[in-house]
Design a protein around this motif. Structure first.
Motif, PDB file in Angstrom:
ATOM      1  N   ASP A  96      58.464 -88.259  84.019  1.00 27.73           N
ATOM      2  CA  ASP A  96      59.326 -87.108  83.777  1.00 27.73           C
ATOM      3  C   ASP A  96      58.551 -85.804  83.661  1.00 27.73           C
ATOM      4  O   ASP A  96      59.103 -84.792  83.239  1.00 27.73           O
ATOM      5  CB  ASP A  96      60.158 -87.355  82.514  1.00 27.73           C
ATOM      6  N   CYS A  97      57.273 -85.855  84.006  1.00 25.75           N
ATOM      7  CA  CYS A  97      56.482 -84.633  83.935  1.00 25.75           C
ATOM      8  C   CYS A  97      55.411 -84.613  85.011  1.00 25.75           C
ATOM      9  O   CYS A  97      54.743 -85.606  85.256  1.00 25.75           O
ATOM     10  CB  CYS A  97      55.826 -84.516  82.562  1.00 25.75           C
ATOM     11  N   VAL A  98      55.267 -83.473  85.646  1.00 26.51           N
ATOM     12  CA  VAL A  98      54.157 -83.280  86.581  1.00 26.51           C
ATOM     13  C   VAL A  98      53.013 -82.643  85.799  1.00 26.51           C
ATOM     14  O   VAL A  98      53.176 -81.574  85.199  1.00 26.51           O
ATOM     15  CB  VAL A  98      54.572 -82.375  87.767  1.00 26.51           C
ATOM     16  N   TYR A  99      51.882 -83.317  85.802  1.00 29.45           N
ATOM     17  CA  TYR A  99      50.732 -82.847  85.035  1.00 29.45           C
ATOM     18  C   TYR A  99      49.822 -82.036  85.956  1.00 29.45           C
ATOM     19  O   TYR A  99      49.221 -82.567  86.881  1.00 29.45           O
ATOM     20  CB  TYR A  99      49.986 -84.055  84.454  1.00 29.45           C
ATOM     21  N   ILE A 100      49.738 -80.740  85.687  1.00 31.44           N
ATOM     22  CA  ILE A 100      48.992 -79.841  86.568  1.00 31.44           C
ATOM     23  C   ILE A 100      47.486 -80.075  86.432  1.00 31.44           C
ATOM     24  O   ILE A 100      46.970 -80.154  85.310  1.00 31.44           O
ATOM     25  CB  ILE A 100      49.341 -78.368  86.252  1.00 31.44           C
ATOM     26  N   TYR A 101      46.802 -80.183  87.551  1.00 34.80           N
ATOM     27  CA  TYR A 101      45.367 -80.468  87.512  1.00 34.80           C
ATOM     28  C   TYR A 101      44.595 -79.373  86.788  1.00 34.80           C
ATOM     29  O   TYR A 101      44.843 -78.180  86.959  1.00 34.80           O
ATOM     30  CB  TYR A 101      44.792 -80.634  88.929  1.00 34.80           C
ATOM     31  N   GLN A 102      43.630 -79.795  85.978  1.00 39.29           N
ATOM     32  CA  GLN A 102      42.697 -78.853  85.343  1.00 39.29           C
ATOM     33  C   GLN A 102      41.452 -79.616  84.947  1.00 39.29           C
ATOM     34  O   GLN A 102      41.455 -80.835  84.882  1.00 39.29           O
ATOM     35  CB  GLN A 102      43.336 -78.192  84.107  1.00 39.29           C
ATOM     36  N   ASP A 103      40.364 -78.897  84.717  1.00 38.14           N
ATOM     37  CA  ASP A 103      39.178 -79.495  84.116  1.00 38.14           C
ATOM     38  C   ASP A 103      38.385 -78.407  83.390  1.00 38.14           C
ATOM     39  O   ASP A 103      38.672 -77.226  83.532  1.00 38.14           O
ATOM     40  CB  ASP A 103      38.322 -80.248  85.160  1.00 38.14           C
ATOM     41  N   TYR A 104      37.413 -78.834  82.610  1.00 41.91           N
ATOM     42  CA  TYR A 104      36.638 -77.868  81.815  1.00 41.91           C
ATOM     43  C   TYR A 104      35.890 -76.876  82.693  1.00 41.91           C
ATOM     44  O   TYR A 104      35.663 -75.738  82.305  1.00 41.91           O
ATOM     45  CB  TYR A 104      35.644 -78.596  80.902  1.00 41.91           C
ATOM     46  N   GLY A 105      35.518 -77.313  83.884  1.00 44.60           N
ATOM     47  CA  GLY A 105      34.798 -76.423  84.789  1.00 44.60           C
ATOM     48  C   GLY A 105      35.669 -75.265  85.244  1.00 44.60           C
ATOM     49  O   GLY A 105      35.214 -74.129  85.353  1.00 44.60           O
ATOM     50  N   LEU A 106      36.955 -75.558  85.502  1.00 46.85           N
ATOM     51  CA  LEU A 106      37.885 -74.501  85.908  1.00 46.85           C
ATOM     52  C   LEU A 106      38.083 -73.513  84.768  1.00 46.85           C
ATOM     53  O   LEU A 106      38.216 -72.308  84.962  1.00 46.85           O
ATOM     54  CB  LEU A 106      39.236 -75.103  86.302  1.00 46.85           C
ATOM     55  N   LEU A 107      38.090 -74.059  83.562  1.00 44.87           N
ATOM     56  CA  LEU A 107      38.372 -73.255  82.386  1.00 44.87           C
ATOM     57  C   LEU A 107      37.169 -72.378  82.002  1.00 44.87           C
ATOM     58  O   LEU A 107      37.317 -71.208  81.674  1.00 44.87           O
ATOM     59  CB  LEU A 107      38.714 -74.217  81.240  1.00 44.87           C
ATOM     60  N   LEU A 108      35.975 -72.992  82.043  1.00 48.95           N
ATOM     61  CA  LEU A 108      34.806 -72.308  81.489  1.00 48.95           C
ATOM     62  C   LEU A 108      33.790 -71.870  82.546  1.00 48.95           C
ATOM     63  O   LEU A 108      32.817 -71.181  82.230  1.00 48.95           O
ATOM     64  CB  LEU A 108      34.095 -73.228  80.486  1.00 48.95           C
ATOM     65  N   GLY A 109      34.022 -72.284  83.787  1.00 52.43           N
ATOM     66  CA  GLY A 109      33.031 -72.046  84.836  1.00 52.43           C
ATOM     67  C   GLY A 109      32.692 -70.584  85.083  1.00 52.43           C
ATOM     68  O   GLY A 109      31.634 -70.279  85.623  1.00 52.43           O
ATOM     69  N   ASP A 110      33.579 -69.679  84.688  1.00 51.16           N
ATOM     70  CA  ASP A 110      33.319 -68.259  84.937  1.00 51.16           C
ATOM     71  C   ASP A 110      32.527 -67.581  83.829  1.00 51.16           C
ATOM     72  O   ASP A 110      32.176 -66.409  83.945  1.00 51.16           O
ATOM     73  CB  ASP A 110      34.649 -67.507  85.140  1.00 51.16           C
ATOM     74  N   ILE A 111      32.235 -68.310  82.761  1.00 48.68           N
ATOM     75  CA  ILE A 111      31.410 -67.720  81.701  1.00 48.68           C
ATOM     76  C   ILE A 111      29.998 -67.547  82.245  1.00 48.68           C
ATOM     77  O   ILE A 111      29.456 -68.432  82.905  1.00 48.68           O
ATOM     78  CB  ILE A 111      31.404 -68.616  80.439  1.00 48.68           C
ATOM     79  N   LYS A 112      29.409 -66.378  81.945  1.00 46.95           N
ATOM     80  CA  LYS A 112      28.101 -66.043  82.504  1.00 46.95           C
ATOM     81  C   LYS A 112      27.068 -67.117  82.144  1.00 46.95           C
ATOM     82  O   LYS A 112      26.924 -67.493  80.991  1.00 46.95           O
ATOM     83  CB  LYS A 112      27.662 -64.675  81.953  1.00 46.95           C
ATOM     84  N   VAL A 139      41.721 -63.576  82.715  1.00 47.60           N
ATOM     85  CA  VAL A 139      42.609 -64.095  83.751  1.00 47.60           C
ATOM     86  C   VAL A 139      42.872 -63.037  84.825  1.00 47.60           C
ATOM     87  O   VAL A 139      42.963 -63.338  86.016  1.00 47.60           O
ATOM     88  CB  VAL A 139      43.942 -64.527  83.096  1.00 47.60           C
ATOM     89  N   SER A 140      42.930 -61.769  84.381  1.00 45.77           N
ATOM     90  CA  SER A 140      43.311 -60.698  85.306  1.00 45.77           C
ATOM     91  C   SER A 140      42.198 -60.331  86.285  1.00 45.77           C
ATOM     92  O   SER A 140      42.445 -59.705  87.309  1.00 45.77           O
ATOM     93  CB  SER A 140      43.702 -59.459  84.494  1.00 45.77           C
ATOM     94  N   ASP A 141      40.962 -60.720  85.974  1.00 45.29           N
ATOM     95  CA  ASP A 141      39.841 -60.326  86.820  1.00 45.29           C
ATOM     96  C   ASP A 141      39.684 -61.277  88.013  1.00 45.29           C
ATOM     97  O   ASP A 141      39.379 -62.449  87.847  1.00 45.29           O
ATOM     98  CB  ASP A 141      38.562 -60.335  85.971  1.00 45.29           C
ATOM     99  N   PRO A 142      39.869 -60.739  89.248  1.00 51.30           N
ATOM    100  CA  PRO A 142      39.809 -61.613  90.435  1.00 51.30           C
ATOM    101  C   PRO A 142      38.424 -62.214  90.669  1.00 51.30           C
ATOM    102  O   PRO A 142      38.281 -63.155  91.440  1.00 51.30           O
ATOM    103  CB  PRO A 142      40.215 -60.677  91.587  1.00 51.30           C
ATOM    104  N   LYS A 143      37.414 -61.654  89.976  1.00 51.37           N
ATOM    105  CA  LYS A 143      36.060 -62.209  90.129  1.00 51.37           C
ATOM    106  C   LYS A 143      35.956 -63.624  89.531  1.00 51.37           C
ATOM    107  O   LYS A 143      35.080 -64.384  89.886  1.00 51.37           O
ATOM    108  CB  LYS A 143      35.046 -61.299  89.428  1.00 51.37           C
ATOM    109  N   ASN A 144      36.853 -63.930  88.621  1.00 48.45           N
ATOM    110  CA  ASN A 144      36.785 -65.224  87.936  1.00 48.45           C
ATOM    111  C   ASN A 144      37.400 -66.323  88.801  1.00 48.45           C
ATOM    112  O   ASN A 144      38.554 -66.712  88.633  1.00 48.45           O
ATOM    113  CB  ASN A 144      37.468 -65.132  86.570  1.00 48.45           C
ATOM    114  N   LYS A 145      36.580 -66.831  89.692  1.00 47.16           N
ATOM    115  CA  LYS A 145      37.070 -67.732  90.733  1.00 47.16           C
ATOM    116  C   LYS A 145      37.640 -69.035  90.190  1.00 47.16           C
ATOM    117  O   LYS A 145      38.637 -69.541  90.694  1.00 47.16           O
ATOM    118  CB  LYS A 145      35.926 -68.052  91.706  1.00 47.16           C
ATOM    119  N   ASN A 146      36.975 -69.591  89.171  1.00 53.96           N
ATOM    120  CA  ASN A 146      37.432 -70.873  88.629  1.00 53.96           C
ATOM    121  C   ASN A 146      38.810 -70.747  87.992  1.00 53.96           C
ATOM    122  O   ASN A 146      39.705 -71.543  88.246  1.00 53.96           O
ATOM    123  CB  ASN A 146      36.432 -71.407  87.601  1.00 53.96           C
ATOM    124  N   LEU A 147      38.924 -69.722  87.153  1.00 54.77           N
ATOM    125  CA  LEU A 147      40.181 -69.495  86.463  1.00 54.77           C
ATOM    126  C   LEU A 147      41.307 -69.184  87.453  1.00 54.77           C
ATOM    127  O   LEU A 147      42.444 -69.644  87.297  1.00 54.77           O
ATOM    128  CB  LEU A 147      39.983 -68.330  85.494  1.00 54.77           C
TER     129      LEU A 147
END
Lengths: 213, 352
Positions: free
Chosen positions: B64-80, B116-124
């Protein structure tokens, strides 16, 4: 005097107080107290108490970790002053905390005692997969595999490792230890030996390797 | 005859009522790659594939739910400084956490989290694109779930869990600064996820488990920050009902009251929890979901899974407010026969 300093060391380790642990350790050296005894009666005793409290949910992982850190700072000072027998070639031991368990403080203490007694210890770390123990023992032609666990849930994993080791016909005997296990449990799962603490682990390891058990 | 859409069914359970039957939820992030016959890395790199895989998985197992793909790399990968490695067929791994090389927390500077608003953040951006495509493909009547890591877990990841545990003693105020910054990041990312079309906001805070920290430490270092995130989310969407799911690993029994106090609508409980006790304790004040053991879903037989699912429904299904689910994320190679047993059990034993 000795007892007082041991108590100071125990308190320092239990409260995770690095400064106090260093102070107590320096006192051990100044007063010419046996460094090995200070490690056992000060540090190891503290970790035994900490382990008990952890099992009863009186303390949690952060407390265990700061205690281990204080213990290590004490051991750094005490270790060079140890007068226990320093033989070489006592044997080769593959040591690790079994899969599903990340608590390696007990294992680290066993490692320390084994190494200071002349064993070569191959430390596989924590949360070690079942097969890794067997493969490594085979690879280095180990005399002994040492298994450690802190959680009751990881006891069963030890059983699997013993079974696999027997099946694969490796030479290494198996010694188990850790808070939830006992001599009875070791016999039940057909491990070759059990040790209640790091000191006993050295004794039993020697006996097992010499073929006295 | 089932007459509800997955969205209606889930919302009914979340509203602590009885739907037509117990809803089914599977936390499947990497397994969907198997469903569409691809590698995990393909799903990770291509939003279209990830969307298709997630939707197909839900269809296949009739969840009854579609679970949207994510991982820690997508979340944190844009941190310098952070590096993300994407192996061909296992979940991505992160290396070079800048804060882990600093011994003393006093010397740590709170890192700048990606905006989130910065297009440079490719992972996010990729994470949100995947979310948008998945929600679009799933359709308006389908319940979708967008998940981020919770504040305590994020801070623990950045510092390394063992080090961070000691930081709590060495400099609790600094530790809190790091957790607070993480909380703001969790919130911003969740807002973006909801704006991308997801129905539910989900927070996974596995490191805040009583297997690691005490209930008192949970209160000071995790609970209040989770409340901040959930409150912030509701404040941002005043005209919208956004259910919030909170997942914490391990035996969370000692903190079920604190988890409920965060304002979460849905507590996702791991296999270590006694569901029956949890249901009695929470008095149907919060929707529960759980807790078929993922390792059994992988290694067990279909009949074992049927039995386990039945037990979950019997333990926590009465009166509604319950969703049958895997206790945690499932291993990628779970046999489909086992996963199909959840819906079979829900239809057989979970009718209201």
């Amino acid at each position: 005097m000795e007892e007082e300093i041991f108590k100071m060391l125990t308190d320092a380790v239990l409260s995770g107080n690095v400064k106090l642990a260093i102070k107590a350790s320096n006192k051990v050296i100044e007063e010419n107290i046996d460094a090995y005894e200070a490690i056992m009666k000060g540090c190891a005793e503290a970790m035994r108490i900490a382990g008990e409290k952890f099992e009863k949910h009186e303390i949690y992982v952060p407390e265990l970790l700061i205690s281990a850190r204080a213990m290590n700072s004490a051991i750094d000072i005490l270790k060079p002053h140890m007068k226990t027998e320093m033989q070489t070639n006592s044997g080769k031991i593959v040591l690790g905390v079994v899969e599903g368990d990340i608590h390696d403080i007990g294992k680290n203490l066993v490692k320390l005692m084994l190494e200071t007694s002349g064993f070569e210890v191959i430390d596989l770390g924590k949360d070690v997969p079942v097969d890794t123990f067997i493969e490594k023992a085979k690879e280095v032609d180990a005399d002994l595999i040492g298994l450690s666990a802190l959680m009751t849930t990881s006891m069963q994993t030890m059983e699997q490792i013993v079974k696999k080791a027997k099946e694969s016909n490796i030479r290494a005997k198996i010694l188990i230890g850790g808070a939830p296990v006992s001599k009875d449990f070791a016999e039940k799962i057909q491990a070759d030996g059990y040790a209640a603490d790091a000191v006993e682990a050295v004794k039993v390891a020697k006996e097992l390797i010499r073929g006295e058990r | 005859m089932e007459h509800m859409t997955s969205k209606e069914r889930m919302m009914k359970a979340i509203d602590l009522e009885e739907p037509d039957r117990v809803p089914v939820f599977i936390t499947a992030l990497s397994h969907p790659s198997r469903v569409v016959g691809t590698k995990i890395s393909k799903m990770r790199e291509n939003s279209e594939i990830a969307a298709k895989a997630a939707v197909m998985t839900s269809k296949n197992y009739e969840t009854d739910c579609v679970y949207i793909y994510q991982d820690y790399g997508l979340l944190l990968g844009d941190i310098k400084g952070i590096e993300v490695k994407i192996p061909r067929d296992s979940p991505p791994s992160i290396s070079n956490y800048p804060l882990r090389s600093i011994k003393n927390i006093d010397e740590c500077e709170v890192p700048e989290f990606p905006k989130v608003s910065d297009p440079k953040n490719k992972n996010l951006r990729l994470l949100l694109k995947t979310s948008e495509l998945t929600c679009k493909l799933a359709g308006i009547d389908t319940f979708t779930c967008f998940c981020v890591a919770g504040p305590f877990t994020l801070a623990g990841l950045l510092r390394g869990v063992e080090t961070f545990c000691m930081d709590l003693y060495d400099n609790p105020d600094k530790a809190k600064e790091l957790i607070e910054a993480s909380a703001k990041f969790s919130l911003e990312t969740l807002i973006a996820g909801i704006e991308s079309g997801a129905t539910m906001a989900s927070i996974a805070d596995p490191t805040a488990s009583p297997n690691l920290i005490s209930p008192a430490q949970f209160q000071s270092f995790a609970g209040s920050y989770l409340r901040f995130v959930i409150q912030g989310l509701h404040d941002h969407f005043p005209d919208k009902t956004i259910p919030v799911r909170l997942h914490i690993c391990g035996d969370t029994t000692p903190i079920h009251d604190q988890m409920t106090d965060t304002g979460a609508d849905l507590l996702s409980l791991d296999q270590a929890v006694d569901l029956k006790k949890a249901k009695v304790f929470t008095k149907n004040n919060v929707c529960l979901m759980g807790n078929v053991d993922p390792s059994r879903l992988y290694l067990g037989s279909p009949s074992e899974i049927e039995k386990a699912s039945r037990k979950c429904i019997e333990d926590a299904g009465s009166g509604g407010g319950f969703i049958l689910a895997s206790g945690c994320e499932i291993p990628p190679d779970c046999p489909p026969e086992n996963l199909k047993m959840l819906i079979k059990a829900a239809r057989k034993y979970g009718k209201y």
